[in-house]
Design a protein around this motif. Structure first.
Motif, mmCIF file in Angstrom:
data_model
loop_
_atom_site.group_PDB
_atom_site.id
_atom_site.type_symbol
_atom_site.label_atom_id
_atom_site.label_comp_id
_atom_site.label_asym_id
_atom_site.label_seq_id
_atom_site.Cartn_x
_atom_site.Cartn_y
_atom_site.Cartn_z
ATOM 1 N N UNK A 185 1.580 35.751 -36.062
ATOM 2 C CA UNK A 185 1.772 34.601 -35.182
ATOM 3 C C UNK A 185 2.731 34.930 -34.045
ATOM 4 N N UNK A 186 3.750 35.711 -34.333
ATOM 5 C CA UNK A 186 4.658 36.163 -33.277
ATOM 6 C C UNK A 186 3.909 37.063 -32.292
ATOM 7 N N UNK A 187 3.027 37.915 -32.817
ATOM 8 C CA UNK A 187 2.227 38.788 -31.950
ATOM 9 C C UNK A 187 1.278 37.969 -31.081
ATOM 10 N N UNK A 188 0.791 36.843 -31.615
ATOM 11 C CA UNK A 188 -0.097 35.978 -30.830
ATOM 12 C C UNK A 188 0.627 35.423 -29.606
ATOM 13 N N UNK A 189 1.902 35.079 -29.747
ATOM 14 C CA UNK A 189 2.692 34.612 -28.601
ATOM 15 C C UNK A 189 2.790 35.713 -27.552
ATOM 16 N N UNK A 190 3.073 36.939 -27.990
ATOM 17 C CA UNK A 190 3.147 38.066 -27.060
ATOM 18 C C UNK A 190 1.799 38.311 -26.389
ATOM 19 N N UNK A 191 0.723 38.114 -27.134
ATOM 20 C CA UNK A 191 -0.620 38.318 -26.591
ATOM 21 C C UNK A 191 -0.875 37.357 -25.426
ATOM 22 N N UNK A 192 -0.539 36.087 -25.616
ATOM 23 C CA UNK A 192 -0.765 35.093 -24.569
ATOM 24 C C UNK A 192 0.034 35.410 -23.313
ATOM 25 N N UNK A 193 1.274 35.842 -23.487
ATOM 26 C CA UNK A 193 2.099 36.203 -22.328
ATOM 27 C C UNK A 193 1.532 37.456 -21.657
ATOM 28 N N UNK A 194 1.042 38.386 -22.455
ATOM 29 C CA UNK A 194 0.528 39.647 -21.920
ATOM 30 C C UNK A 194 -0.685 39.438 -21.021
ATOM 31 N N UNK A 195 -1.606 38.559 -21.423
ATOM 32 C CA UNK A 195 -2.799 38.366 -20.597
ATOM 33 C C UNK A 195 -2.493 37.512 -19.369
ATOM 34 N N UNK A 196 -1.328 36.849 -19.339
ATOM 35 C CA UNK A 196 -0.952 36.021 -18.196
ATOM 36 C C UNK A 196 -0.096 36.761 -17.182
#
Length: 514
Positions: free
Chosen positions: A388-399
């Motif tokens: 779930x923490x990685x999912x937050x990083x994923x969203x920021x990464x694609x933005x």
């Protein structure tokens, strides 16, 4: 008398006409109801415009929009509503087919390894006309994350958005469990297999046993040689059906907003200098003797990791190690990033902590992490849930305006592909083998700083996420370019030759993921 009879005749005729109209209406209404049941509600309910955001992390309105700002990227990545889910009210028509059996899958690895596996397993289920059970996630690996599928992804959206392709159920029906009265056939499919392997070898087993359990699902479908319709389905699952939960999407949206309050643009650095990465890869360059011993003990403590004795320096020279924070600082500076660049670190805990980050922070003081932007109360529900923490990083990464991975593991590859899909946003793909060579020459004073800078920029001018063909190596699928890092079958690109199609940059060796 005659008038009375005539009036009675008219009333009877009127009654007959009324009965005929009512009867006809009933017949027509019954036919319409049956037709709606067959076609599904999407065939008669009003449809939304095609530009409606069907996934909070996707904006297909202009997949090749030029000169997009980070605000555009944030909206494309998280939805202009700040992460709220705006699913169209009309369901897709359900695909009707005779199911050949049930497919259960247990995904292994971290978030992005599991994400790609889910896309492949949906595709296999569709191809074999199977009913897919909502995937189970890895809880036994190094990360030991207890999260279930529904803790990370929106289950309802996942099921409903694919109902025109494959039937997905939350669990095996009780009648199937009672009928079997034993564990289903469990196996690992052969890695990098074509669809023909599943048709010829797996489907007969499923027909015989009715339920199949794939206990490992990473990299079980080939990168290349798969029919176009199946490749496109892999993309549809990845970019439209796999939506994070509202809680994750909303917090990811807030992270992006907080970054944009600090600067009009920001860079995401996926700094894969984490303990598990270093231990399993055997990369200990720059570590003390005590740290090297600690990493070695950790590698030996996990029996499933087969590679034990590793020559760290050789791996580094081959470009198979993540860059250290010290090396990363020199690389970013040489590539032209100024000291006031806002950098978001997407990673777990950096091995060595803040002491190891000192040189990178000295060159780029505006470094932030999610723990610095969000309150402890906001992060508490996600603590001890690495996926779930990685999912937050994923969203920021694609933005982000620029995404820079220091190692091409699963997250780096999947984010690269997502950024290609949403408009070829800049992703700097570091050539670690050449970088290490240049860094050593710089350290030995065989290169001046200006020469080092010029070499670095020349080296990476064609490694910025531009359109390119996937590299195909027949018989060596682990070494060829990964489908999810460059899903070229799904990308909207101008009808022209891909730039640098035959360049050496596209023939690089891709090392295995950890």
């Amino acid at each position: 008398m005659a008038k009375s009879l005539a009036g009675g005749g008219r009333r009877r005729a009127g009654l007959r006409a009324w009965v005929v109209r009512v009867g006809s209406s009933i017949v027509i209404w019954t036919a319409v109801m049956h037709l709606m049941q067959i076609l599904g509600p999407a065939s008669w309910q009003p449809r939304l415009p095609k530009t409606w955001p069907t996934a909070a992390c996707l904006d297909r309105r202009d997949p090749l929009r030029p000169n997009s700002t980070s605000m555009d990227a944030a909206a494309a990545a998280l939805g202009e509503d700040g992460g709220a889910h705006l699913s169209p009210p009309a369901l897709l028509p359900r695909r009707l087919y005779k199911s050949n059996g049930y497919l259960r899958v247990t995904c292994n690895g971290g978030l992005n390894q599991m994400r790609a596996a889910i896309c492949d397993m949906v595709t296999v289920a569709r191809y074999l006309n199977l009913t897919l059970v909502v995937p189970e996630l890895d809880k036994t690996s190094f990360w030991a994350d207890p999260s279930d599928f529904g803790d990370i992804f929106d289950v309802d959206h996942f099921i409903n958005s694919l109902r025109d392709e494959v039937k997905i159920v939350r669990a095996l029906p009780q009648k199937i469990k009672r009928k079997g009265n034993r564990e289903p056939l469990s196996m690992q499919p052969i890695s990098w297999s074509s669809e023909k392997y599943y048709l010829r070898q797996i489907l007969p087993l499923i027909r015989r046993h009715k339920v199949m359990h794939f206990n490992r699902s990473d990299a079980r479908l080939a990168n290349n040689g798969i029919p176009m319709r199946l490749q496109k389905l892999r993309c549809r699952v990845n970019y439209e059906a796999l939506r994070f939960t509202p809680q994750i999407e909303e917090l990811g949206s807030k992270l992006v907003a907080l970054l944009l309050q600090r600067s009009s643009s920001f860079v995401v650095l996926h700094l894969r200098y984490e303990m598990d990465m270093l231990a399993f890869s055997g990369c200990s360059h720059g570590c003390s003797e005590r740290e090297t011993e600690e990493l070695t003990r950790m590698r030996y403590a996990y029996p499933w990791w087969k590679e034990k004795e590793i020559d760290s320096e050789k791996k580094r020279l081959d470009g198979l190690c993540p860059l250290t924070p010290e090396e990363t600082a020199l690389v970013l500076k040489a590539l032209g990033f100024s000291s006031d660049t806002l950098i978001y670190i997407a990673s777990g805990e950096i091995y060595g902590g803040e002491a190891r980050m000192a040189s990178l922070r000295a060159e780029f003081p505006k470094i932030v992490r999610k723990e610095m932007l969000l309150s402890e109360e906001e992060l508490r529900p996600f603590r001890n849930h690495s996926t779930q923490m990685a999912a937050l990083d994923y969203l920021v990464s694609i933005a982000s305006d620029v995404f820079i991975p220091t190692y091409d593991g699963n997250m780096a590859k999947v984010v690269e592909g997502h950024r290609r899909y949403t408009g070829f946003h800049k992703t700097i793909l570091l050539d670690r083998r050449k970088i290490v060579e240049l860094l050593d020459l710089l350290q030995d004073e065989e290169l001046s700083w200006d020469e080092f800078t010029e070499s670095m920029r020349e080296l990476h001018k064609d490694r910025m996420g531009q359109p390119t063909r996937r590299n195909v190596l027949l018989g060596r699928p682990k070494e060829e370019d990964y489908f999810y890092s460059n899903p070229q079958e799904c990308l909207a690109v101008p009808q022209r030759r891909y730039p640098h199609e035959n360049s050496n940059a596209n023939n690089k060796l891709r090392d295995s993921d950890i």
